[in-house]
Each structure stands twice: as structure tokens, then as C-alpha cells.
Enzyme design. Structure first.
Site, mmCIF file in Angstrom:
data_model
loop_
_atom_site.group_PDB
_atom_site.id
_atom_site.type_symbol
_atom_site.label_atom_id
_atom_site.label_comp_id
_atom_site.label_asym_id
_atom_site.label_seq_id
_atom_site.Cartn_x
_atom_site.Cartn_y
_atom_site.Cartn_z
ATOM 1 N N ARG A 47 -0.711 -11.350 -10.796
ATOM 2 C CA ARG A 47 0.211 -11.944 -11.706
ATOM 3 C C ARG A 47 0.650 -13.160 -11.485
ATOM 4 N NH1 ARG A 47 4.894 -7.501 -11.282
ATOM 5 N NH2 ARG A 47 5.007 -7.410 -8.948
ATOM 6 N N GLU B 111 -4.532 13.078 -6.323
ATOM 7 C CA GLU B 111 -4.794 13.693 -4.894
ATOM 8 C C GLU B 111 -3.654 14.771 -4.761
ATOM 9 O OE1 GLU B 111 -3.993 10.530 -1.978
ATOM 10 O OE2 GLU B 111 -5.196 9.250 -3.253
ATOM 11 N N HIS C 202 -8.121 9.498 1.942
ATOM 12 C CA HIS C 202 -6.872 8.551 1.819
ATOM 13 C C HIS C 202 -6.583 8.351 3.384
ATOM 14 C CE1 HIS C 202 -2.785 7.440 -0.167
ATOM 15 N NE2 HIS C 202 -2.618 6.491 1.055
ATOM 16 N N GLY D 177 -1.828 -9.597 -2.459
ATOM 17 C CA GLY D 177 -0.498 -9.777 -1.794
ATOM 18 C C GLY D 177 -1.016 -9.537 -0.282
ATOM 19 N N ARG D 178 -0.327 -8.947 0.647
ATOM 20 C CA ARG D 178 -0.674 -8.940 2.119
ATOM 21 C C ARG D 178 -1.988 -8.515 2.323
ATOM 22 N NH1 ARG D 178 4.322 -6.531 2.172
ATOM 23 N NH2 ARG D 178 5.966 -7.765 2.814
ATOM 24 N N ILE D 179 -2.294 -7.169 1.635
ATOM 25 C CA ILE D 179 -3.630 -6.608 2.091
ATOM 26 C C ILE D 179 -4.625 -7.341 1.437
ATOM 27 C CG2 ILE D 179 -4.912 -4.292 1.661
ATOM 28 C CD1 ILE D 179 -2.165 -2.986 1.773
ATOM 29 N N ARG E 245 -4.390 2.603 -5.014
ATOM 30 C CA ARG E 245 -4.141 3.874 -5.642
ATOM 31 C C ARG E 245 -5.095 4.160 -6.611
ATOM 32 N NH1 ARG E 245 -1.295 4.588 -1.993
ATOM 33 N NH2 ARG E 245 1.004 4.899 -1.800
ATOM 34 N N THR F 121 -8.876 1.000 -2.426
ATOM 35 C CA THR F 121 -8.049 1.409 -1.057
ATOM 36 C C THR F 121 -6.389 1.377 -1.330
ATOM 37 O OG1 THR F 121 -8.106 -0.622 -0.247
ATOM 38 C CG2 THR F 121 -9.553 1.124 0.809
HETATM 39 C C1 8YV Z 1 0.123 6.025 3.634
HETATM 40 C C2 8YV Z 1 -0.357 4.294 1.709
HETATM 41 O O1 8YV Z 1 -0.573 6.756 4.270
HETATM 42 O O2 8YV Z 1 1.653 3.381 2.585
HETATM 43 C C3 8YV Z 1 0.937 3.638 1.788
HETATM 44 O O3 8YV Z 1 1.186 3.051 0.626
HETATM 45 O O4 8YV Z 1 -0.847 4.347 0.824
HETATM 46 C C4 8YV Z 1 -0.722 5.016 2.868
HETATM 47 O O5 8YV Z 1 -1.640 4.518 3.464
HETATM 48 C C5 8YV Z 1 1.070 6.723 2.788
HETATM 49 O O6 8YV Z 1 1.412 6.242 1.712
HETATM 50 C C6 8YV Z 1 2.228 7.235 3.395
HETATM 51 O O7 8YV Z 1 3.140 7.677 2.640
#
Ligand code: 8YV
Length: 333
Positions: free
Chosen positions: A183, A274, A295, A161-163, A245, A243
């Protein structure tokens, strides 16, 4: 909500000053100035009275919370990209719109992913500790603290995706060969632009990569996507960076395999439970096998302000009777 009246917006965590100030101007904003995470009972109380809730990754807006929501609750404007903290299907069934903050944390998250891709094979954290530890540095030596070269290695991105794409751009500049599994396959033009090779089979890709980066969201379909079985396919010289989940990887199995020398190491910014971090991972970090971050991938002031702006735009647009720009639908997950 009565016309002309400001919506009651409950914000669960402290946000940057500029964002809180603007929220105070626009909404009847209930802010969390001491930043203590809200309990489930406090979330239920918020769901009973608010027009809008602004949760973060630390709040579980689950079925139990949503089933007690009051008639006024019409919008959950998540401060975050991932929405796995919210039961989106139940929210939508109850007529509650859900929005998130995509796009604004892409580059920061990709930067931190790249930092972990470099940190683990090049022993960055271990090296930094040498100079701050109790023993004096004995000096340079040709065979001391050798890591592994990044240039020319194969990077497998799980979730383009974007990231994932932003990681691919950076990694290409570091001389990594880009491979990906998603996918959906990208267009030929997008693959060419990113120098990326598509693997339909995740199993086959995992078995051939030197570094694997997890960049997909956590959904029911990606829970333990890197299961114990799949982790066993990974080469003993390979590293994993996450990075996205924690839940995407079977964390216990990963720790076991690293400990056994069947995977070389990992860079983890996210964890399955977490803020708890597995003692096994902490032990491996002390042994220099993994780099752990709390995180932090999107933790820049600029990013947090942009996220807050997005939340405000989503709330304002919704309250003005329009479709908010970052609506999340169950079919998108
Ligand atoms: C955020 C993240 O810090 O945006 C996301 O999905 O995982 C993080 O980098 C966090 O979710 C803020 O709610």
C-alpha cells in the site's frame, strides 16, 4: 498492580526453557508446562485475573474474551509478530496495551519463504519422497522429474515490509527479478537497493509474475486479498508461496485453480483454518502440485528465544511505567 508486587503473567503456551526461567525470576509467571492450547473459557479466566497475558497465534483474544477482562489486565504481550489473533481495537478501547515481537523472526521467515520458492518449481518434496517411498528408485534419466528454472523468473512480493525485503534480498541472489506491491511505495533508494519494481496495481502485477510470495500481515484489509477473482488473473505457469497468513488467500479458490491446471502450484506454510488443512490441498500435495508445511517459517530455537526476550522487555518496560518498545496501535493495522 500493587507496587513492589510481581505482576501476574499468564503465558498460554510452553516457551523455551531460558525464557520461562527468566519469566519465573521476574514475574509471578503462570506457565503452561504441558503446552496444551488454552480453551476460550481458560482464556477468559486468565483475562479476569492476570495483569499480563502472553498469547500466541493459537489463542483467540477476541471481543468475547476481552469484554470479560478484569481490571488488572493492562497488557497483552503477544509472542508473535502477527496480531490477528487479538482484537486490538477492543483491547485499546478497554485501556489494554498490546505489544508484539517484530524484527526477530524476519530472517528465519525469509529463509523458509525462499525454501518454498525453490521447493515447488524444483519438485524438492516429490524428489525426496522417491528415495523413502515403497518403490526402489529406477535411476537417473534425462527427461525424468523435470521442474522449472528459478533464475531469470519474475517474483512478485505482496507486502514489502521487513520480511518482504528480506525475501527480495535472497531472491535477487538467486537471479529472480524482483517486483512488489504494497500500500506504500518504498523510497527510490530502497527500490534501487533491492532491485525492486513497484506495481501500484496488484491485479496487474499478479497477471505478469512467475512466482508470487505473500508477505503482508492479515488485517481486515488483506483478508482474501488474493480473492477468487484475483487468483484467476495469475498465469497458469505461475506458483504462489505463502508464509504470512492463510486468510490472505481464498484457499478454496486456490485449490480449485491448481486442480484445474490454471495455477501451476503453491508452497504454503500457513492455512485459513489452522490447524485444519483443507483435504483438497493435502490431495494436491500428494500429487506433487503443492508443498505444505505446518507453520514452520519462524520455527528456529534462536528465533523463539529472541521472541521471548522481546516479550520480557515489553512486559518489564511497561511494568516500569514506560512505553513498551513494540506497542501495536489499531492505526498500524
Ligand atoms: C509465530 C508468526 O510462530 O509471529 C508470527 O506472526 O506467524 C509465527 O511465525 C507465531 O505467530 C507465534 O505466535
Amino acid at each position: 498492580m500493587a507496587t513492589g508486587k510481581k505482576p501476574l503473567v499468564v503465558v498460554t503456551r510452553r516457551l523455551p526453557d531460558a525464557i520461562e526461567m527468566r519469566m519465573r525470576e521476574l514475574f509471578d509467571a503462570r506457565l503452561n508446562t504441558d503446552d496444551k492450547p488454552m480453551s476460550q473459557a481458560e482464556l477468559v479466566a486468565a483475562a479476569k485475573t492476570a495483569d499480563v497475558i502472553v498469547p500466541t497465534v493459537t489463542d483467540h483474544i477476541d471481543r468475547a474474551v476481552l469484554s470479560q477482562s478484569g481490571e488488572r489486565l493492562k497488557l497483552i504481550a503477544n509472542f508473535g509478530n502477527g496480531v490477528d489473533n487479538i482484537d486490538v481495537a477492543t483491547a485499546v478501547q478497554r485501556g489494554i496495551t498490546v505489544t508484539n515481537t517484530p524484527g526477530v523472526l524476519t530472517e528465519d521467515t525469509a529463509d523458509m519463504t525462499m525454501a518454498l520458492i525453490l521447493a515447488v518449481p524444483r519438485r524438492l518434496a516429490e524428489g525426496a519422497q522417491v528415495l523413502t517411498g515403497s518403490q526402489e528408485w529406477s535411476g537417473w534419466s534425462p527427461t525424468w522429474m523435470l521442474g522449472h528454472r528459478i533464475w531469470g523468473k519474475r517474483l512478485g512480493i505482496v507486502g514489502m515490509g521487513r520480511i518482504g525485503q528480506a525475501v527480495a534480498r535472497r531472491a535477487h541472489a538467486f537471479g529472480l527479478k524482483i517486483h512488489y506491491h504494497d500500500r506504500r511505495r518504498m523510497t527510490e533508494a530502497a527500490e534501487a537497493e533491492l532491485h525492486a519494481t513497484y506495481w501500484e496495481s496488484l491485479d496487474q502485477m499478479l497477471a505478469r509474475m512467475d512466482i508470487i510470495s505473500i508477505n503482508c500481515p492479515h488485517t481486515p484489509a488483506t483478508y482474501h486479498l488474493l480473492s477468487a477473482r484475483r487468483l484467476k488473473l495469475i498465469r497458469p505457469e505461475a506458483y504462489i508461496v505463502n508464509t504470512a497468513r492463510g486468510e490472505v488467500i481464498d484457499e478454496n479458490a486456490l485449490a480449485r485453480l491448481i486442480e484445474a491446471g490454471e495455477i501451476a502450484g503453491a508452497g504454503l506454510d500457513v492455512f485459513e483454518h489452522e490447524p485444519a488443512v483443507s483435504p483438497k490441498l493435502v490431495k494436491l500435495a500428494k500429487a506433487g502440485k503443492v508443498v505444505l508445511l505446518p507453520h514452520l517459517a519462524s520455527a528456529t530455537l534462536e528465533g523463539r528465544v529472541d521472541m521471548g526476550e522481546k516479550v520480557i522487555v515489553n512486559i518489564k518496560t511497561f511494568m516500569d511505567g514506560h512505553r513498551p518498545p513494540d506497542r501495536v496501535l489499531p492505526s498500524m493495522l
